[in-house]
Design an enzyme around this catalytic site. Structure first.
Site, mmCIF file in Angstrom:
data_model
loop_
_atom_site.group_PDB
_atom_site.id
_atom_site.type_symbol
_atom_site.label_atom_id
_atom_site.label_comp_id
_atom_site.label_asym_id
_atom_site.label_seq_id
_atom_site.Cartn_x
_atom_site.Cartn_y
_atom_site.Cartn_z
ATOM 1 C CE LYS A 25 6.383 14.850 5.660
ATOM 2 N NZ LYS A 25 5.586 13.613 5.581
HETATM 3 C C1 E4P Z 1 5.933 10.694 3.847
HETATM 4 O O1 E4P Z 1 6.558 11.536 4.405
HETATM 5 C C2 E4P Z 1 4.723 10.954 3.042
HETATM 6 O O2 E4P Z 1 3.819 11.760 3.725
HETATM 7 C C3 E4P Z 1 4.138 9.647 2.636
HETATM 8 O O3 E4P Z 1 5.155 8.812 2.126
HETATM 9 C C4 E4P Z 1 2.992 9.782 1.643
HETATM 10 O O4 E4P Z 1 2.618 8.513 1.202
HETATM 11 P P1 E4P Z 1 1.222 8.216 0.453
HETATM 12 O O5 E4P Z 1 1.282 8.875 -0.879
HETATM 13 O O6 E4P Z 1 1.178 6.729 0.354
HETATM 14 O O7 E4P Z 1 0.150 8.790 1.328
#
Ligand code: E4P
Length: 217
Positions: A83
């Site tokens: 990522k």
């Molecule tokens: C997933 O890859 C993301 O990092 C995650 O869904 C972020 O979610 P949040 O906005 O609830 O922290």
């Protein structure tokens, strides 16, 4: 719809896996910090548990730093996806990694223009954050619809969308209604998706009535 589980908690991953609900896993630094464990060994354990992409995020900010981190992280399992936040340095990193056949997920993505650039850089996935947009009074599902529409206009775009930052079951339903291919769901929301008060009421009633059924003589 493919379901990824949005957690770094091994027990939660195992619980969802037992229900056949884990096509992949997404983590981020916040989710990893919650577990209080060393990142490499935890990601290795998650990768052993899951057949499918396991997403882990770089923390460097320059392309050199991100590429170096990504090359190490990519060895932590059979299907590690790196990522990378959508910045200029991030997109440069995505291009380098895609040429090295390392899978990438362009994350913290909040606009269709960012999604166009991520696809052009060779991202395997993009991760638009639905809930965080809703939080600031923008319609998150509109963003997913727009990215999907743009990607569908071009045969040469292979980048897949992972609907992220899911906050409640309605987000999953909305994603399904627009045909989103992958949704990453926190464990608590998977639990909420199972629940319905009329199901609980119906079970209680049937259990009660089953006591009244005459036993066979
Ligand atoms: C997933 O890859 C993301 O990092 C995650 O869904 C972020 O979610 P949040 O906005 O609830 O922290």
């Amino acid at each position: 719809m493919k379901i990824f589980i949005d957690t770094a908690n091994l027990n939660e991953i195992r619980k969802a896996k037992a229900l056949g609900l884990v096509d992949g896993v997404t983590t981020n630094p916040t989710l990893l910090a919650k577990e209080g464990k060393e990142t490499e060994s935890l990601i290795r354990k998650i990768s052993e548990e899951v057949k499918g992409p396991v997403n882990v995020e770089v923390t460097g900010t320059t392309s050199d730093e991100m590429v170096a981190e990504a090359k190490v992280m990519a060895t932590w399992g059979d299907e590690i996806v790196i990522k990378i936040p959508v910045t200029t340095e991030g997109l440069k990193t995505v291009k380098i990694l895609s040429e090295d056949k390392i899978q990438t997920n362009v994350t913290l993505l909040f606009s269709p223009s960012q999604a166009i650039l991520a696809a052009k850089s060779g991202a395997t996935y993009v991760c638009p954050f639905l809930g965080r947009l809703d939080d600031i009074s923008f319609n998150g599902i509109d963003l997913i619809r727009q990215i999907k529409g743009i990607y569908e206009n071009y045969d040469d775009i292979q980048t897949k969308i992972i609907v992220a930052s899911v906050r409640h079951p309605i987000h999953v339903i909305e994603a399904g209604l627009i045909g989103a291919e992958i949704v990453t769901i926190p464990p608590a929301i998977l639990d909420q998706m199972v629940k319905h008060p009329l199901t609980d009421k119906g079970i209680a009633q049937f259990l009660e009535d089953s006591k009244k059924i005459h036993a066979k003589k």
